[in-house]
Design a protein around this motif. Structure first.
Motif, PDB file in Angstrom:
ATOM      1  N   HIS A  85       0.820  -1.222   0.000  1.00 42.44           N
ATOM      2  CA  HIS A  85       0.000   0.000   0.000  1.00 42.44           C
ATOM      3  C   HIS A  85       0.848   1.264   0.000  1.00 42.44           C
ATOM      4  O   HIS A  85       0.374   2.331  -0.389  1.00 42.44           O
ATOM      5  CB  HIS A  85      -0.905   0.011   1.235  1.00 42.44           C
ATOM      6  CG  HIS A  85      -0.131   0.062   2.511  1.00 42.44           C
ATOM      7  ND1 HIS A  85       0.568  -1.023   2.999  1.00 42.44           N
ATOM      8  CD2 HIS A  85       0.103   1.070   3.389  1.00 42.44           C
ATOM      9  CE1 HIS A  85       1.187  -0.680   4.110  1.00 42.44           C
ATOM     10  NE2 HIS A  85       0.914   0.579   4.371  1.00 42.44           N
ATOM     11  N   GLN A 100       2.963   2.190  -1.942  1.00 43.55           N
ATOM     12  CA  GLN A 100       3.092   2.752  -3.288  1.00 43.55           C
ATOM     13  C   GLN A 100       2.185   3.964  -3.486  1.00 43.55           C
ATOM     14  O   GLN A 100       2.512   4.875  -4.238  1.00 43.55           O
ATOM     15  CB  GLN A 100       2.736   1.684  -4.342  1.00 43.55           C
ATOM     16  CG  GLN A 100       3.721   0.534  -4.423  1.00 43.55           C
ATOM     17  CD  GLN A 100       3.138  -0.625  -5.221  1.00 43.55           C
ATOM     18  OE1 GLN A 100       2.073  -1.128  -4.904  1.00 43.55           O
ATOM     19  NE2 GLN A 100       3.836  -1.049  -6.250  1.00 43.55           N
ATOM     20  N   LYS A 101       1.037   3.953  -2.837  1.00 44.27           N
ATOM     21  CA  LYS A 101       0.065   5.033  -2.996  1.00 44.27           C
ATOM     22  C   LYS A 101      -0.161   5.838  -1.725  1.00 44.27           C
ATOM     23  O   LYS A 101      -0.557   6.995  -1.784  1.00 44.27           O
ATOM     24  CB  LYS A 101      -1.293   4.452  -3.453  1.00 44.27           C
ATOM     25  CG  LYS A 101      -1.289   3.897  -4.866  1.00 44.27           C
ATOM     26  CD  LYS A 101      -1.097   5.000  -5.896  1.00 44.27           C
ATOM     27  CE  LYS A 101      -1.196   4.475  -7.312  1.00 44.27           C
ATOM     28  NZ  LYS A 101      -0.996   5.551  -8.317  1.00 44.27           N
ATOM     29  N   ALA A 102       0.090   5.221  -0.568  1.00 41.34           N
ATOM     30  CA  ALA A 102      -0.357   5.825   0.689  1.00 41.34           C
ATOM     31  C   ALA A 102       0.731   6.584   1.436  1.00 41.34           C
ATOM     32  O   ALA A 102       0.428   7.280   2.401  1.00 41.34           O
ATOM     33  CB  ALA A 102      -0.927   4.741   1.604  1.00 41.34           C
ATOM     34  N   SER A 107       7.605   4.806  -1.055  1.00 36.05           N
ATOM     35  CA  SER A 107       7.137   3.424  -0.937  1.00 36.05           C
ATOM     36  C   SER A 107       8.248   2.561  -0.342  1.00 36.05           C
ATOM     37  O   SER A 107       9.408   2.974  -0.269  1.00 36.05           O
ATOM     38  CB  SER A 107       6.747   2.877  -2.308  1.00 36.05           C
ATOM     39  OG  SER A 107       7.911   2.602  -3.083  1.00 36.05           O
ATOM     40  N   ALA A 129      -5.129   3.827   4.562  1.00 34.05           N
ATOM     41  CA  ALA A 129      -5.076   2.939   3.408  1.00 34.05           C
ATOM     42  C   ALA A 129      -5.423   1.509   3.797  1.00 34.05           C
ATOM     43  O   ALA A 129      -5.341   1.114   4.964  1.00 34.05           O
ATOM     44  CB  ALA A 129      -3.690   2.976   2.773  1.00 34.05           C
ATOM     45  N   ASN A 157     -10.264   6.275  -5.683  1.00 38.47           N
ATOM     46  CA  ASN A 157      -9.067   5.961  -4.892  1.00 38.47           C
ATOM     47  C   ASN A 157      -8.886   4.466  -4.649  1.00 38.47           C
ATOM     48  O   ASN A 157      -8.540   4.024  -3.554  1.00 38.47           O
ATOM     49  CB  ASN A 157      -9.082   6.709  -3.553  1.00 38.47           C
ATOM     50  CG  ASN A 157      -8.925   8.201  -3.731  1.00 38.47           C
ATOM     51  OD1 ASN A 157      -8.240   8.651  -4.643  1.00 38.47           O
ATOM     52  ND2 ASN A 157      -9.578   8.971  -2.872  1.00 38.47           N
ATOM     53  N   PHE A 174      -6.767   1.337  -6.459  1.00 35.94           N
ATOM     54  CA  PHE A 174      -5.674   1.207  -7.425  1.00 35.94           C
ATOM     55  C   PHE A 174      -5.210  -0.248  -7.531  1.00 35.94           C
ATOM     56  O   PHE A 174      -4.550  -0.768  -6.632  1.00 35.94           O
ATOM     57  CB  PHE A 174      -4.494   2.077  -6.999  1.00 35.94           C
ATOM     58  CG  PHE A 174      -4.851   3.523  -6.764  1.00 35.94           C
ATOM     59  CD1 PHE A 174      -4.961   4.406  -7.823  1.00 35.94           C
ATOM     60  CD2 PHE A 174      -5.096   3.991  -5.478  1.00 35.94           C
ATOM     61  CE1 PHE A 174      -5.301   5.735  -7.607  1.00 35.94           C
ATOM     62  CE2 PHE A 174      -5.431   5.312  -5.248  1.00 35.94           C
ATOM     63  CZ  PHE A 174      -5.541   6.190  -6.318  1.00 35.94           C
ATOM     64  N   SER A 231      -4.584  -1.413  -3.822  1.00 39.72           N
ATOM     65  CA  SER A 231      -4.398  -0.426  -2.761  1.00 39.72           C
ATOM     66  C   SER A 231      -5.603   0.506  -2.740  1.00 39.72           C
ATOM     67  O   SER A 231      -6.095   0.919  -3.797  1.00 39.72           O
ATOM     68  CB  SER A 231      -3.107   0.382  -2.992  1.00 39.72           C
ATOM     69  OG  SER A 231      -1.980  -0.447  -2.833  1.00 39.72           O
ATOM     70  N   LEU A 287      -7.391   3.959  -0.765  1.00 36.49           N
ATOM     71  CA  LEU A 287      -7.235   5.123   0.097  1.00 36.49           C
ATOM     72  C   LEU A 287      -8.605   5.646   0.505  1.00 36.49           C
ATOM     73  O   LEU A 287      -9.550   5.628  -0.289  1.00 36.49           O
ATOM     74  CB  LEU A 287      -6.459   6.238  -0.614  1.00 36.49           C
ATOM     75  CG  LEU A 287      -5.109   5.877  -1.245  1.00 36.49           C
ATOM     76  CD1 LEU A 287      -4.452   7.135  -1.828  1.00 36.49           C
ATOM     77  CD2 LEU A 287      -4.191   5.198  -0.254  1.00 36.49           C
TER      78      LEU A 287
END
Length: 380
Positions: free
Chosen positions: A274, A276-278, A282, A305, A333, A335, A354, A356
């Motif tokens: 997670h 990677q986005k949160a 990362s 997340a 949100n 992904f 992932s 959010l």
């Protein structure tokens, strides 16, 4: 000092973790070679150079690494002796081979925790079913094979004498069963200068059949006191090893508020997808920063997340087909990441999603939606 991005870097293992490592390595314009047993692995098409060969074979690993400057791993099942030889010849190998050797055997890993006063569950080293039978008073317990278990394989709960035959007739450990409140994880990083950073504590929920992470929430719904305790234990563990790179530290939060280390992994981990986005960086960004001895990045989360593992559907084996992707992409949100595995089988990790959101209930709703609407099946 200028950064040398011309050094030749190798990854042992070409699975999904390697793929996501390469995706972030591209941002730094790194030269990445990959060695993997599977000629059609996820990393094949995106590495600078791909080599098909056995990562557990001494000669294959040594030949792969001898012309490289830096070697890393995305899986522990690699030839340690070849890595030790390369390290002795001046190659940088991170995480260090002797640490991977300790961690890949759950018996020596668990003994390391005890020797270094890292809190963990009570355990007995056993060498097969007969030794489990001679420790009936220790049950209920969890039997783990020493070497070779992964993704829930090689782990068996034994509640009573009648269930002993479910165990493994080989070298392993018998861990006292922990009646835990939550399963937590902290990913901690350390570079060669000794700088250390932790990612926010996550709470993991395991699949009841496959015994692997089904989904997780970040940050975990725990008190500040428990958060601090978990972070301090993760830091103590990576310092005890002296590891350069990433260490995923899986933990039990007991009903009386204690933290016990379950096991560790010396690489990027399922409990950090997670990020990677949160998060601002990362776990994959941080891995490169750590092993290249660059300043570690800010691990602050930018959102609550969740991460859902996309597992191969039960009763499906064969050419993979994704069902329900359009419904998932309609969600805000949310992904998806797919690993590029051509064939599916029950409970095989095929991807993750992932998610959010700004509160826990929204996260949970979306986790349920993803689980109900996204599947990887076999083509008819």
């Amino acid at each position: 000092m200028s950064f040398n991005n011309s050094q030749k870097i190798g990854i042992l293992g070409g699975g999904q973790l390697g793929k996501m490592l390469i995706q972030t390595a591209l941002d730094l314009d790194l030269d990445i070679s990959v060695l993997d047993n599977d000629s059609d692995c996820p990393c094949k098409s995106i590495s600078t150079r791909f080599f098909h060969g056995d990562i557990a074979d001494y000669d294959t690993v040594y030949e792969f690494g001898k012309d490289l400057d830096l070697i890393t791993i995305e899986i522990e099942n690699v030839n340690i002796e070849a890595l030790k030889k390369l390290e002795a010849e001046g190659k940088k190998v991170f995480p260090q081979p002797h640490i991977v050797e300790n961690i890949k055997n759950k018996c020596s890993q668990k003994q390391f925790f005890k020797d270094n006063k890292i809190p963990t569950s009570e355990f007995i080293l056993v060498n097969g079913l007969s030794e489990i039978r001679s420790n009936i008073d220790f049950l209920p317990a969890v039997n783990k094979i020493g070497v070779g278990g992964y993704d829930g394989r090689g782990v068996q709960t034994i509640k009573s004498e009648q269930e002993i035959d479910k165990g493994f007739d080989t070298e392993g450990i018998l861990e006292k069963f922990v009646d835990f409140e939550k399963e937590l994880a902290v990913i901690v990083s350390r570079n060669s200068d000794g700088e250390i950073k932790t990612f926010p504590v996550v709470e993991m929920v395991f699949h009841p059949v496959a015994n692997l992470v089904e989904y997780l929430f970040s940050p975990a719904a725990i008190s500040n006191e428990i958060t601090e305790k978990a972070n301090n234990i993760a830091i103590k563990t990576i310092e005890a090893y002296g590891l350069v790179g990433l260490l995923a530290v899986e933990m039990f939060l007991t009903k009386d508020g204690e933290i016990l280390v379950n096991e560790v992994a010396p690489r990027p981990h399922n409990s950090g997808h997670h990020t990677q986005k949160a998060n601002l960086v990362s776990q994959y960004d941080q891995h490169w920063r750590a092993i290249l001895n660059l300043p570690l990045g800010d691990t602050k989360d930018i959102s609550m997340a969740a991460m859902v593992n996309i597992l191969g559907a039960e009763n499906h084996e064969g050419q993979a087909e994704i069902v329900g992707l359009e419904e998932i992409l309609k969600q805000e949100n949310v992904f998806p990441f797919f690993y590029g595995k051509k064939k599916t089988k029950p409970f095989r990790k095929m991807g993750h999603v992932s998610i959010l959101a700004d509160d826990f209930e929204k996260l949970k709703e979306k986790v349920i939606f993803v689980q109900q609407n996204l599947r990887v099946i076999s083509k008819k």
